[in-house]
Design a protein around this motif. Structure first.
Motif, short mmCIF file in Angstrom:
data_model
loop_
_atom_site.label_atom_id
_atom_site.label_comp_id
_atom_site.label_asym_id
_atom_site.label_seq_id
_atom_site.Cartn_x
_atom_site.Cartn_y
_atom_site.Cartn_z
N SER A 19 44.63 43.14 32.04
CA SER A 19 45.89 43.06 32.76
C SER A 19 45.85 41.98 33.84
CB SER A 19 46.23 44.42 33.40
OG SER A 19 46.43 45.41 32.42
N LEU A 20 44.73 41.91 34.54
CA LEU A 20 44.58 40.87 35.56
C LEU A 20 44.58 39.48 34.94
CD1 LEU A 20 41.88 42.43 37.94
CD2 LEU A 20 44.35 42.28 38.30
N CYS A 21 43.98 39.36 33.76
CA CYS A 21 43.99 38.08 33.04
C CYS A 21 45.42 37.68 32.70
CB CYS A 21 43.17 38.18 31.76
SG CYS A 21 41.38 38.20 32.01
N ALA A 22 46.19 38.63 32.15
CA ALA A 22 47.56 38.34 31.76
C ALA A 22 48.41 37.97 32.98
CB ALA A 22 48.17 39.55 31.04
N TYR A 23 48.20 38.69 34.08
CA TYR A 23 48.95 38.41 35.31
C TYR A 23 48.60 37.03 35.85
CZ TYR A 23 50.63 38.92 40.12
OH TYR A 23 51.26 38.74 41.33
N SER A 24 47.33 36.69 35.82
CA SER A 24 46.90 35.38 36.33
C SER A 24 47.47 34.24 35.49
CB SER A 24 45.36 35.30 36.33
OG SER A 24 44.81 36.31 37.15
N VAL A 25 47.49 34.43 34.17
CA VAL A 25 48.06 33.41 33.29
C VAL A 25 49.55 33.22 33.58
CG1 VAL A 25 48.66 32.87 30.90
CG2 VAL A 25 46.36 33.70 31.46
N TYR A 26 50.26 34.35 33.75
CA TYR A 26 51.69 34.25 34.05
C TYR A 26 51.93 33.52 35.37
CZ TYR A 26 56.32 35.39 35.67
OH TYR A 26 57.59 35.30 36.16
N MET A 27 51.17 33.90 36.41
CA MET A 27 51.37 33.29 37.73
C MET A 27 50.99 31.82 37.74
SD MET A 27 52.68 35.68 39.45
CE MET A 27 52.61 35.01 41.11
N THR A 28 50.06 31.43 36.86
CA THR A 28 49.64 30.04 36.80
C THR A 28 50.69 29.16 36.12
OG1 THR A 28 47.30 30.64 36.73
CG2 THR A 28 47.89 28.45 35.92
N HIS A 29 51.32 29.67 35.06
CA HIS A 29 52.21 28.85 34.24
C HIS A 29 53.68 29.01 34.59
CE1 HIS A 29 49.08 27.36 31.56
NE2 HIS A 29 48.56 28.56 31.59
N ASN A 30 54.04 30.03 35.36
CA ASN A 30 55.42 30.21 35.76
C ASN A 30 55.56 29.87 37.24
OD1 ASN A 30 58.10 30.86 35.98
ND2 ASN A 30 57.81 33.06 35.88
N LYS A 31 55.81 28.62 37.52
CA LYS A 31 55.86 28.15 38.90
C LYS A 31 57.07 28.68 39.66
CE LYS A 31 52.16 25.71 38.26
NZ LYS A 31 50.88 26.12 38.87
N ASP A 32 58.17 28.97 38.94
CA ASP A 32 59.40 29.40 39.61
C ASP A 32 59.37 30.86 40.05
OD1 ASP A 32 60.49 26.89 39.27
OD2 ASP A 32 61.36 27.38 37.33
#
Length: 227
Positions: A112-125
């Motif tokens: 879950s932390l991996c998925a959250y980190s990927v989202y926060m990295t690629h979704n700048k808005d």
């Protein structure tokens, strides 16, 4: 090319070296016990595999150009120490009953932390509704847990017993008993993913989405007042 991307930050290097040192100290303890004629059941070669796992994020993140946050790196290293150094190398399964369920719970948190980190990295808005952030994290974590079980099934197909389908006496389980280990593992994955996904979505809502929505409302109000 992203010039801000770094192969290995100072904090990451400290984490890698710290957990490498922990594993090397564990290896030294193994040799001391052997010198005292105390059987540990530890295969020294496995330590090199564990050290390889400690440093695995470095080439992976370099290839995919992903800069993991420090909390993700620490959680991963703790997972390696618990699931491999303690449980596999030192056979912790025989020391703590049902510790495997906690490992699967922790894996749900880690995915879950991996998925959250990927989202926060690629979704700048940071403009996605928190419910969809939760659904994304939860789905990714559950999928990884299912792939894990597929991996255990594959290993067992070649003579392993990772899914505990036989009794300690070597008698195969049948019926409901044969499925218990797999489904308890999936339930633990589910609970870990659920807890971590709720926490991540809550942090996202309070730290990013709520503030962004508030600023957008203030901007709209300012524009109306200007008219």
């Amino acid at each position: 090319m992203n010039t801000k991307f770094k192969i290995c930050k100072k904090n990451d290097l400290i984490i890698y070296l710290t957990f490498t040192a922990i594993n090397l100290l564990s290896l030294i303890l193994h040799f001391i016990l052997q010198a005292c004629d105390i059987e540990t059941g530890v295969n020294a070669f496995e330590y090199f595999m564990v050290v390889a796992l400690v440093w695995l994020p470095l080439p992976v993140c370099l290839i995919i150009r992903f800069d993991p946050p420090i909390y993700l790196n620490i959680c991963y290293q703790l997972f390696v120490i618990l699931s491999y150094t303690f449980l596999s190398v030192w056979n912790g399964y025989s020391l703590i009953t049902n510790i495997d369920l906690f490992v699967h719970f922790l894996s749900g948190v880690l995915f879950s932390l991996c998925a959250y980190s990927v989202y926060m990295t690629h979704n700048k808005d940071k403009n996605l509704n928190p419910f969809y952030v939760f659904a994304f994290i939860f789905a990714i974590s559950l999928a990884c847990g299912a792939i894990w079980e597929i991996g255990e099934f594959t290993v067992d197909s070649f003579g392993g017993n990772t899914q505990v389908h036989t009794s300690p006496e070597g008698i195969p389980y049948v019926g409901h008993k044969a499925l218990e280990n797999t489904f308890f593992d999936l339930i633990a994955d589910f609970l870990g993913a659920l807890v971590a996904s709720i926490v991540c979505a809550s942090v996202y809502f309070k730290k990013f989405y709520k503030r962004k929505t508030y600023l957008q409302q203030k901007e709209s109000q300012w524009a109306l007042n200007k008219l």
